[in-house]
Structure formats: structure tokens, C-alpha cells
Design a protein around this motif. Sequence first.
Motif, PDB file in Angstrom:
ATOM      1  N   LEU A 171      19.765   4.942 -21.299  1.00 26.33           N
ATOM      2  CA  LEU A 171      18.738   5.332 -22.260  1.00 26.33           C
ATOM      3  C   LEU A 171      19.104   6.644 -22.943  1.00 26.33           C
ATOM      4  CD1 LEU A 171      15.949   4.420 -23.323  1.00 26.33           C
ATOM      5  CD2 LEU A 171      14.910   5.811 -21.520  1.00 26.33           C
ATOM      6  N   SER A 172      19.620   7.592 -22.173  1.00 27.24           N
ATOM      7  CA  SER A 172      20.003   8.892 -22.731  1.00 27.24           C
ATOM      8  C   SER A 172      21.138   8.755 -23.740  1.00 27.24           C
ATOM      9  CB  SER A 172      20.436   9.835 -21.600  1.00 27.24           C
ATOM     10  OG  SER A 172      19.380  10.053 -20.691  1.00 27.24           O
ATOM     11  N   ALA A 173      22.123   7.924 -23.413  1.00 27.14           N
ATOM     12  CA  ALA A 173      23.263   7.734 -24.317  1.00 27.14           C
ATOM     13  C   ALA A 173      22.821   7.182 -25.666  1.00 27.14           C
ATOM     14  CB  ALA A 173      24.281   6.795 -23.676  1.00 27.14           C
ATOM     15  N   LEU A 174      21.774   6.359 -25.665  1.00 30.27           N
ATOM     16  CA  LEU A 174      21.268   5.787 -26.910  1.00 30.27           C
ATOM     17  C   LEU A 174      20.438   6.777 -27.717  1.00 30.27           C
ATOM     18  CD1 LEU A 174      20.132   2.270 -25.608  1.00 30.27           C
ATOM     19  CD2 LEU A 174      22.108   2.751 -27.071  1.00 30.27           C
ATOM     20  N   ILE A 207       8.051  10.950 -28.166  1.00 30.87           N
ATOM     21  CA  ILE A 207       8.191   9.705 -27.408  1.00 30.87           C
ATOM     22  C   ILE A 207       9.523   9.634 -26.663  1.00 30.87           C
ATOM     23  CG2 ILE A 207       8.329   7.200 -27.598  1.00 30.87           C
ATOM     24  CD1 ILE A 207       6.384   7.393 -29.965  1.00 30.87           C
ATOM     25  N   LEU A 208      10.631   9.838 -27.387  1.00 27.60           N
ATOM     26  CA  LEU A 208      11.940   9.650 -26.779  1.00 27.60           C
ATOM     27  C   LEU A 208      12.254  10.740 -25.753  1.00 27.60           C
ATOM     28  CD1 LEU A 208      13.999   8.551 -29.911  1.00 27.60           C
ATOM     29  CD2 LEU A 208      12.635   7.161 -28.347  1.00 27.60           C
ATOM     30  N   GLY A 209      12.007  11.999 -26.148  1.00 26.52           N
ATOM     31  CA  GLY A 209      12.296  13.095 -25.235  1.00 26.52           C
ATOM     32  C   GLY A 209      11.467  13.038 -23.970  1.00 26.52           C
ATOM     33  N   SER A 210      10.164  12.788 -24.123  1.00 29.41           N
ATOM     34  CA  SER A 210       9.280  12.721 -22.957  1.00 29.41           C
ATOM     35  C   SER A 210       9.632  11.548 -22.060  1.00 29.41           C
ATOM     36  CB  SER A 210       7.822  12.599 -23.414  1.00 29.41           C
ATOM     37  OG  SER A 210       7.430  13.723 -24.164  1.00 29.41           O
ATOM     38  N   TRP A 211      10.044  10.456 -22.649  1.00 30.62           N
ATOM     39  CA  TRP A 211      10.385   9.245 -21.896  1.00 30.62           C
ATOM     40  C   TRP A 211      11.498   9.521 -20.881  1.00 30.62           C
ATOM     41  CZ3 TRP A 211      12.105   4.085 -24.715  1.00 30.62           C
ATOM     42  CH2 TRP A 211      12.189   3.065 -23.764  1.00 30.62           C
ATOM     43  N   VAL A 212      12.616  10.053 -21.347  1.00 32.45           N
ATOM     44  CA  VAL A 212      13.746  10.303 -20.457  1.00 32.45           C
ATOM     45  C   VAL A 212      13.446  11.435 -19.480  1.00 32.45           C
ATOM     46  CG1 VAL A 212      16.148  11.071 -20.340  1.00 32.45           C
ATOM     47  CG2 VAL A 212      15.445   9.400 -22.062  1.00 32.45           C
ATOM     48  N   LEU A 213      12.868  12.520 -19.973  1.00 32.43           N
ATOM     49  CA  LEU A 213      12.592  13.669 -19.122  1.00 32.43           C
ATOM     50  C   LEU A 213      11.691  13.293 -17.961  1.00 32.43           C
ATOM     51  CD1 LEU A 213      12.682  16.666 -18.452  1.00 32.43           C
ATOM     52  CD2 LEU A 213      10.821  17.023 -20.084  1.00 32.43           C
ATOM     53  N   ASN A 214      10.620  12.560 -18.246  1.00 34.88           N
ATOM     54  CA  ASN A 214       9.694  12.233 -17.173  1.00 34.88           C
ATOM     55  C   ASN A 214      10.235  11.159 -16.244  1.00 34.88           C
ATOM     56  OD1 ASN A 214       7.633  14.003 -17.188  1.00 34.88           O
ATOM     57  ND2 ASN A 214       6.052  12.566 -17.821  1.00 34.88           N
ATOM     58  N   VAL A 263      22.683  12.659 -19.985  1.00 38.29           N
ATOM     59  CA  VAL A 263      21.377  12.771 -19.325  1.00 38.29           C
ATOM     60  C   VAL A 263      20.904  14.220 -19.345  1.00 38.29           C
ATOM     61  CG1 VAL A 263      20.110  12.439 -17.178  1.00 38.29           C
ATOM     62  CG2 VAL A 263      21.870  10.790 -17.853  1.00 38.29           C
ATOM     63  N   ALA A 264      21.792  15.151 -18.975  1.00 38.97           N
ATOM     64  CA  ALA A 264      21.430  16.565 -18.958  1.00 38.97           C
ATOM     65  C   ALA A 264      21.058  17.054 -20.352  1.00 38.97           C
ATOM     66  CB  ALA A 264      22.584  17.393 -18.396  1.00 38.97           C
ATOM     67  N   ALA A 265      21.792  16.605 -21.368  1.00 39.32           N
ATOM     68  CA  ALA A 265      21.501  17.008 -22.744  1.00 39.32           C
ATOM     69  C   ALA A 265      20.168  16.434 -23.197  1.00 39.32           C
ATOM     70  CB  ALA A 265      22.620  16.553 -23.674  1.00 39.32           C
ATOM     71  N   MET A 266      19.879  15.210 -22.793  1.00 43.49           N
ATOM     72  CA  MET A 266      18.632  14.571 -23.202  1.00 43.49           C
ATOM     73  C   MET A 266      17.425  15.353 -22.713  1.00 43.49           C
ATOM     74  SD  MET A 266      17.633  11.954 -24.946  1.00 43.49           S
ATOM     75  CE  MET A 266      15.909  11.721 -25.404  1.00 43.49           C
ATOM     76  N   VAL A 267      17.538  15.935 -21.522  1.00 42.69           N
ATOM     77  CA  VAL A 267      16.453  16.768 -20.999  1.00 42.69           C
ATOM     78  C   VAL A 267      16.216  17.968 -21.913  1.00 42.69           C
ATOM     79  CG1 VAL A 267      15.758  18.248 -19.075  1.00 42.69           C
ATOM     80  CG2 VAL A 267      16.819  16.026 -18.621  1.00 42.69           C
TER      81      VAL A 267
END
Length: 430
Positions: free
Chosen positions: A160-163, A279-286, A27-31
Amino acid sequence: MEAQTTEYATEPVPDDSTVAWFRVAMVAAMVSFSLPTFLTGLELSAVTSPRETANILLAGSLILTVLGSLTAAIGSSTRLSSYMLNRIAFGSKGAAIVNLAFAVSLLGWFGVNIDLFSGAAVRLAMDLFGYELPVWLVELFAGLIMTVTTFYGFRAINMLSALLVPVLMVVTVMLISGSLAEVSLADLLAREGESAISFGDGVSSVVGAIIVGAVILPDITRFIRHWRGAVYTIVISYLVVNLTVMAAGAIAGAALGDSDLLNIMIILGIGWAAFAVVILGSWVLNSLNLYSTMLSVESTAPGLNYHVLIMVSGALGTFAAFFNILDVFLSFLFYLSIVFVPVAGVIAVDYLLMRRSAYHEARVDMECEYRGTALASWAVGACVALAGDLGLVTLSGMAAVDAMLIAALAYYLICKILARRGPAPIKQGN
């Protein structure tokens, strides 16, 4: 899959709800793989020389790693959200002021990211497919899907982040390799140039890009079983992933001489990668921004309905997207660092040196409405940093560092002075 309604906003996470640290690290990396992180490196490359940019990114990442390790470890040790930590450090009513500031900031970030998302999506749809999307429709869609994800709580964000992390790792590698195919790294670093901003302001911008996330790290690290896992999480996400992503943006901007990340990706023939980042980055971050906003409000007013709270917060964040603050992006990051770093400094000193029992076995007994020492120290740290920005006082030259150190030092000294008058002021809330 049922929506998660128990997120332990006002109580410690129980042992049976904790997870392995690596899952939280995803999760932290996805941000770090989000569009604003790429843009921070890109923006810096436009106003500093390549070698200066490298030094700024490294220094900023080191500061974030130290600060993040402290806040993350405290979150893991106490199993409490950042907003409950604020409640202990600043008092129940004093924390309401702090938590409201956090909630407003996080909703502002929600709006910034939807604004970035919509602008990039509309641009890519036109450049790649020749189709013009209505901006308002894209913003509403983005706000809706991010809000729905938040309905399912931390575990949905974690899955979601793991994927998505592996996908964005590939995108980052392609961006770096494509840019270095144009100009070698040695040639880039050999380029001379004048910097339009100081080293300190540059570092503050890097810190400011992540600082809100660093201060609220306990929201996710409270699910980690041991504090060492929290430190591993931060080293991977801040010192490795975040630094790499910012460097990718900086390398791409310097190599192609362009300040537009979407242009760069299209030129490099990886337009699909731009879609992935947007799309993917904004999705998890927000979704994470909205999740933390929910925790902030719920911990301040625990009687509010979880689902209604998310819907209202999502609607407000989406509405905020219509106010364009991208024109002052670096300034926005700079002032965020000034405002929020002192909070982490106060909590770190309070937990590590002054009142650790207040965060564990004596948490209920030591509760109070206001802790003037904490609020005053927070204000002192922010004021000193602002004075440095105005040229009135110079300490380290980095406002974010000044704010944290001064707030921490002020809190420690005030508590020690009051302690000499007797234990009551410290215990009862001063």
C-alpha cells in the motif's frame, strides 16, 4: 490474498522473509506523509518566527535521524521486533510494563488519527461537495478499513505504501509551490516575530511527533537484510521526507497566515490533495500503529489469537477517537518524547556496549524476569526530563535529548558499577 498470520512477533525474521531496504523505506516515508506531520509544521509556524521554525525543524529532524538510525540498525541486525528487544533489555516481566505503555500509546495515536481523519473528512465533504457526513459513521468506517488492512500484516502495508508514496509526494510539492507563489521563501525568512515557545520545547515537539515511530522502528526494519539498509531508510524518511513534509506545513501556514491545513489547500485550489493526505496518509499510518500494537501485545502474551487481537485492538483504538486530545496536541507530543526516548537509550547502550550476545546467540540463556538496571535507568531519564519541564533542572534545554542521554548514561554507569562486584548481576538480569 490470504491474511498473513506469521509476523514473527516473538522470534527473529528468517532470511527468506527479508526484503530490499528500499521497500521498507517506502513504509517509513509513508508515515512522514501523514496529516499529523503536516500539522506539526503548521502548529510550529503559528508560535515561532519563520527562521526559528526552520532551525527547530532541522534540529529535530537531525535528532530523529540519529536516534532512528540506532534503533533501525539494531532491529535489522537482530531481526527482532521492538517488543522482543524490550524483553531482552528489561526482562520478560519488566518488558510487559514497557510494552503495555507502548500499546496504550499506539492505540491513543490510532484514536488521534481517526479523530483527525473524521474531522477533516467531514469538513472537506461539506466545503467541497456541500454534503454533511455523520462523524460517528466516518470514524467507524476509518477504523474498519484500517483494521482490515492490518489483517494482512506488514506486506500489505508495504504494498500500500509503495502505491501511495508517489501520490503524496506530488501533493507535498504542490502545497509548497502554491504557498511560495503567494510569498517568496526569502520574504518568509526575513519576517520577524516573537516565539511563544522556547527552542528546546519546539525541538521536543518535533521529536515527539515521530518518537513513538522511531522507537518501534525495529518492527519494520527487522525485515531489512543488512543494518546499512536500515540507516539508508532512516536518512531518507526522517532527514529528507519528514523534514520536507513538516517544512511544507510550516511554509503554508506562514505564507497564507492560516493555521488550518484544509483551509490552505482549498484556498490554493488543491482540495483533492487534502482528501489524499487525509485518507491515504491516515490509512497507512494507522494500519502501522495497529500492527505495532498487535506485535506488542502478542510478544507479551503469545497465546492470543492473531485475528482476535487485531479486531479487539482496532475496536479499542476506534473507541479512543471519541476522546478529543487534539486541543493539547503539542503537549501530547512533548510528553510522549519524555516517556519513550529513554527506552531507546537503554536498548542502544545494552546492545552496542554491554550485552550484544544477549540479542543474538545467547538470547535464550540470558533471559530473566526483571532487569532492574534497565527499568531504573528508564525511570531516571524520564524523571530528569520532567524536572526540566518543571524548571527544576536544565541540561540541554531539550527534554527529548535529556531523556535519552540521561537514561543511556545511567544505564551504562550502573552496569559498570555492578560489573565490578562480579559478572553474575549483569548476566542474570541486573
